[in-house]
Design an enzyme around this catalytic site. Structure first.
Site, PDB file in Angstrom:
ATOM      1  N   HIS A  34       0.933  -1.134   0.015  1.00 36.33           N
ATOM      2  CA  HIS A  34      -0.072  -0.043   0.087  1.00 36.33           C
ATOM      3  C   HIS A  34       0.857   1.385   0.039  1.00 36.33           C
ATOM      4  O   HIS A  34       0.772   2.155  -0.603  1.00 36.33           O
ATOM      5  CB  HIS A  34      -0.937  -0.091   1.365  1.00 36.33           C
ATOM      6  CG  HIS A  34      -1.870  -1.135   1.331  1.00 36.33           C
ATOM      7  ND1 HIS A  34      -1.961  -1.790   2.477  1.00 36.33           N
ATOM      8  CD2 HIS A  34      -2.706  -1.377   0.592  1.00 36.33           C
ATOM      9  CE1 HIS A  34      -3.021  -2.529   2.398  1.00 36.33           C
ATOM     10  NE2 HIS A  34      -3.578  -2.374   1.225  1.00 36.33           N
ATOM     11  N   LYS A  58     -18.112  -5.015   9.644  1.00 41.79           N
ATOM     12  CA  LYS A  58     -17.389  -6.340   9.800  1.00 41.79           C
ATOM     13  C   LYS A  58     -16.009  -5.904  10.615  1.00 41.79           C
ATOM     14  O   LYS A  58     -15.287  -5.105  10.317  1.00 41.79           O
ATOM     15  CB  LYS A  58     -17.005  -6.826   8.275  1.00 41.79           C
ATOM     16  CG  LYS A  58     -16.302  -7.986   8.215  1.00 41.79           C
ATOM     17  CD  LYS A  58     -15.918  -8.206   6.540  1.00 41.79           C
ATOM     18  CE  LYS A  58     -14.937  -7.558   6.290  1.00 41.79           C
ATOM     19  NZ  LYS A  58     -14.371  -7.702   4.765  1.00 41.79           N
ATOM     20  N   ARG A 107      -2.434  -6.089  -8.510  1.00 39.24           N
ATOM     21  CA  ARG A 107      -1.421  -6.881  -8.303  1.00 39.24           C
ATOM     22  C   ARG A 107      -1.294  -8.068  -9.053  1.00 39.24           C
ATOM     23  O   ARG A 107      -0.484  -8.553  -9.606  1.00 39.24           O
ATOM     24  CB  ARG A 107      -1.685  -7.609  -6.687  1.00 39.24           C
ATOM     25  CG  ARG A 107      -1.210  -6.425  -5.714  1.00 39.24           C
ATOM     26  CD  ARG A 107      -1.949  -7.114  -4.389  1.00 39.24           C
ATOM     27  NE  ARG A 107      -3.209  -7.275  -4.576  1.00 39.24           N
ATOM     28  CZ  ARG A 107      -4.218  -7.009  -3.342  1.00 39.24           C
ATOM     29  NH1 ARG A 107      -3.881  -7.334  -2.113  1.00 39.24           N
ATOM     30  NH2 ARG A 107      -5.487  -6.808  -3.533  1.00 39.24           N
ATOM     31  N   SER A 144      -3.034  -7.794   3.004  1.00 35.90           N
ATOM     32  CA  SER A 144      -3.175  -7.461   4.486  1.00 35.90           C
ATOM     33  C   SER A 144      -3.743  -8.835   4.985  1.00 35.90           C
ATOM     34  O   SER A 144      -3.241  -9.248   6.198  1.00 35.90           O
ATOM     35  CB  SER A 144      -4.267  -6.467   4.739  1.00 35.90           C
ATOM     36  OG  SER A 144      -3.678  -5.032   4.420  1.00 35.90           O
TER      37      SER A 144
HETATM   38  P1  ADP Z   1      -5.772  -5.866   0.837  1.00 34.31           P
HETATM   39  O1  ADP Z   1      -6.059  -6.593  -0.473  1.00 34.31           O
HETATM   40  O2  ADP Z   1      -4.346  -5.899   1.193  1.00 34.31           O
HETATM   41  O3  ADP Z   1      -6.552  -6.092   2.092  1.00 34.31           O
HETATM   42  P2  ADP Z   1      -7.123  -3.278   0.391  1.00 34.31           P
HETATM   43  O4  ADP Z   1      -8.289  -3.835   0.419  1.00 34.31           O
HETATM   44  O5  ADP Z   1      -6.759  -2.417   1.596  1.00 34.31           O
HETATM   45  O6  ADP Z   1      -6.020  -4.160   0.698  1.00 34.31           O
HETATM   46  O7  ADP Z   1      -6.652  -2.798  -1.177  1.00 34.31           O
HETATM   47  C1  ADP Z   1      -6.705  -1.104  -1.228  1.00 34.31           C
HETATM   48  C2  ADP Z   1      -6.197  -1.030  -2.752  1.00 34.31           C
HETATM   49  O8  ADP Z   1      -4.888  -1.347  -2.266  1.00 34.31           O
HETATM   50  C3  ADP Z   1      -6.744  -2.009  -3.712  1.00 34.31           C
HETATM   51  O9  ADP Z   1      -6.668  -1.096  -4.814  1.00 34.31           O
HETATM   52  C4  ADP Z   1      -5.394  -3.161  -3.919  1.00 34.31           C
HETATM   53  O10 ADP Z   1      -5.646  -3.517  -5.012  1.00 34.31           O
HETATM   54  C5  ADP Z   1      -4.337  -2.292  -3.483  1.00 34.31           C
HETATM   55  N1  ADP Z   1      -3.255  -2.957  -2.965  1.00 34.31           N
HETATM   56  C6  ADP Z   1      -3.367  -3.881  -2.001  1.00 34.31           C
HETATM   57  N2  ADP Z   1      -2.187  -4.304  -1.779  1.00 34.31           N
HETATM   58  C7  ADP Z   1      -1.208  -3.929  -2.793  1.00 34.31           C
HETATM   59  C8  ADP Z   1      -0.001  -4.220  -3.229  1.00 34.31           C
HETATM   60  N3  ADP Z   1       0.729  -4.932  -2.563  1.00 34.31           N
HETATM   61  N4  ADP Z   1       0.573  -3.428  -4.117  1.00 34.31           N
HETATM   62  C9  ADP Z   1      -0.213  -2.570  -4.733  1.00 34.31           C
HETATM   63  N5  ADP Z   1      -1.489  -2.286  -4.382  1.00 34.31           N
HETATM   64  C10 ADP Z   1      -1.903  -3.115  -3.729  1.00 34.31           C
END
Ligand code: ADP
Length: 176
Positions: A34, A58, A107, A144
């Site tokens: 992130h 949730k 990703r 995450s």
């Molecule tokens: P996660 O999938 O880690 O629980 P979130 O739902 O908080 O993350 O994701 C928020 C945004 O961050 C989404 O657009 C997701 O594709 C992007 N994202 C999550 N992990 C990464 C990563 N390792 N590299 C680039 N973008 C990411």
């Protein structure tokens, strides 16, 4: 939506149009993947709003306020990054804050189908654009939920999350 209407979502400051984007997610907790995306998006735009979706009751490992505090701490060195939460529709948050585009990280191909649908829906709802950035290959495997699972079973996640997040994770998991 009125056909042909250009929405007024950009704010003008001193005659300049602000290139302001939003990066939404659950960030439970924020990972190095992130953070990499936040820093890259901040280089390309005047302002990046990193927002935690607080819609779903949730239960996460961390509360929304804890996630916000960690995000604020790890983005402290980024003057054009703002951290906030949103309820309801993301496009409404965008309109209220004069944000013209959503930034999403991709990703793998598996992210694409869902993200494409959301992007098209958000454009249909309010003509808000979505910009996709590819994940840094160093972090493309990172999410995450996986970090939490590995940490729960005693795996070393210190290179996957920022140091303050690692400390919080250890504390939370030790507390059960
Ligand atoms: P996660 O999938 O880690 O629980 P979130 O739902 O908080 O993350 O994701 C928020 C945004 O961050 C989404 O657009 C997701 O594709 C992007 N994202 C999550 N992990 C990464 C990563 N390792 N590299 C680039 N973008 C990411």
């Amino acid at each position: 939506m009125t056909e042909g209407r250009i929405p007024v979502v950009a704010e003008t400051v001193a005659g300049e149009t602000m290139r302001r984007v939003v990066y939404p997610g659950s960030f439970d907790p924020v990972t190095n993947g992130h953070l990499d995306l936040i820093v890259r998006a901040a280089r390309l735009h005047d302002e990046v709003f990193v927002v935690v979706g607080a819609n779903l009751a949730k239960e996460g490992l961390f509360s929304v306020d804890e996630r916000l505090a960690m995000l604020r701490e790890v983005t402290r060195g980024q003057p054009n990054v703002r951290v906030d939460k949103f309820r309801g529709l993301l496009v409404e948050f965008c309109q209220t804050h004069h944000i013209s585009a959503i930034v999403k990280g991709l990703r793998a191909v598996s992210d694409f189908e869902y993200e494409m649908e959301m992007a098209q829906m958000n454009y249909r709802l309010a003509e808000i654009e979505t910009l996709f950035m590819t994940a840094n290959p160093l972090y493309a495997f990172l999410r995450s939920s996986l970090v939490k699972e590995i940490a729960r079973y005693g795996g070393d996640v210190s290179s996957l999350v920022p140091a303050p997040v690692f400390a919080q994770l250890q504390k939370r998991l030790a507390a059960g």
